[in-house]
Scaffold this active site. Structure first.
Site: not given
Length: 297
Positions: A144, A239, A269
């Site tokens: 991320s 996502e 995600h």
């Protein structure tokens, strides 16, 4: 593919999504509670340490480690998260590669907005080099926001005249704070975690009024990737950040960089965190581990 497993993970994430904006303290506590549920593999040990003047966690295989080092950057929108919340990911890479990892506890916004986290990541990379670790034996990895940090660390290292690491691995990386990719809208509602509005909220804290139209913040749109090391981007089709990876892969290809865009269908995600629960997570981590071991000297 594990259809029922994917449905169960999606449902769990939707149940945990807040119905209204949270305070920073609430975001940090809730994220830590969710990530504490993720399985950490046996056969690794952890030690608190300092790297580049920041607290960090050394993660090692209990057996003799193979040569090399993984420098890991946790996710959390630059607002929350820690080496502990990413332990399932870091420890799985260690257990699968046999290579030690250091997970960096970089500074977080809003207390420390951009570029504090990136300054910490570059200092950590420099500290590894200064300690005698060869750049060709270092893998930068992250999930991320941490995936974005891994990429931006390379950009800053190149500017500073430092050698490039051997490889970069990014799980569902955030690479475009302009959020101009089509997936921001096409995956709205399909993504069980994020919305454009949720990113507006956290981005405002991280950027603190600074322009997102720059390569360290939005490398998928603005970075010159000339001379970059081999790059692995893993992302799921559910996502809103999907196009952060697809655009980055195209930019890398155009710059002559070895790049693998690894897209898994119908997963959320950072689905790799669900190792032991989701078959696709274990398979993706196996591919990431192979990528690292193939490129480290």
């Amino acid at each position: 593919m594990s259809r029922e497993q994917r449905k169960a993970v999606d449902a769990m994430l939707r149940r945990r999504r807040p119905s209204k904006p949270q305070t920073v303290e609430e975001m940090r506590a809730n994220f830590a509670a969710m990530m504490a549920m993720m399985a950490v593999p046996a056969g690794v040990r952890t030690t608190q340490m300092t790297l580049g003047n920041r607290p960090s966690v050394l993660v090692e295989p209990e057996q003799t480690a193979h040569p090399g080092m993984i420098l890991y950057f946790h996710g959390g929108s630059f607002i929350f998260g820690s080496p502990e919340t990413a332990m399932s990911l870091t420890a799985n890479l260690v257990s699968r590669t046999g290579i030690r990892a250091i997970s960096l506890d970089y500074r977080l916004a809003p207390e420390h907005p951009f570029p504090a986290a990136l300054d910490d990541s570059l200092a950590a990379y420099r500290a590894l080099l200064d300690s005698g670790v060869e750049a060709t034996s270092i893998a930068l990895a992250g999930d991320s926001a941490g995936g974005g940090i891994a990429v931006s660390t390379c950009l800053m290292a190149r500017t500073a005249g430092l050698p490039m690491p051997a490889v970069v691995v990014a799980f569902s990386p955030g690479l475009d704070k302009t959020h101009s990719g089509a997936s921001m809208d096409s995956k709205a509602g399909i993504d069980p975690l994020f919305t454009r509005e949720s990113f507006d909220y956290t981005d405002a804290m991280y950027l603190a009024g600074q322009n997102p139209n720059q390569e360290l913040v939005s490398p998928a749109r603005f970075a010159d990737l000339t001379g970059f090391p081999p790059l692995l981007l893993q992302v799921g089709t559910n996502e809103v950040l999907l196009d952060d990876s697809t655009q980055m892969a195209e930019r890398a290809r155009a710059a002559g960089v070895d790049v693998i865009l690894d897209v898994t269908a119908d997963v959320p995600h950072v689905f790799q965190a669900f190792a032991g629960v989701l078959e696709e997570a274990d398979q993706a981590l196996d591919r990431a581990a192979l990528f690292i071991t193939q490129h480290l000297r």
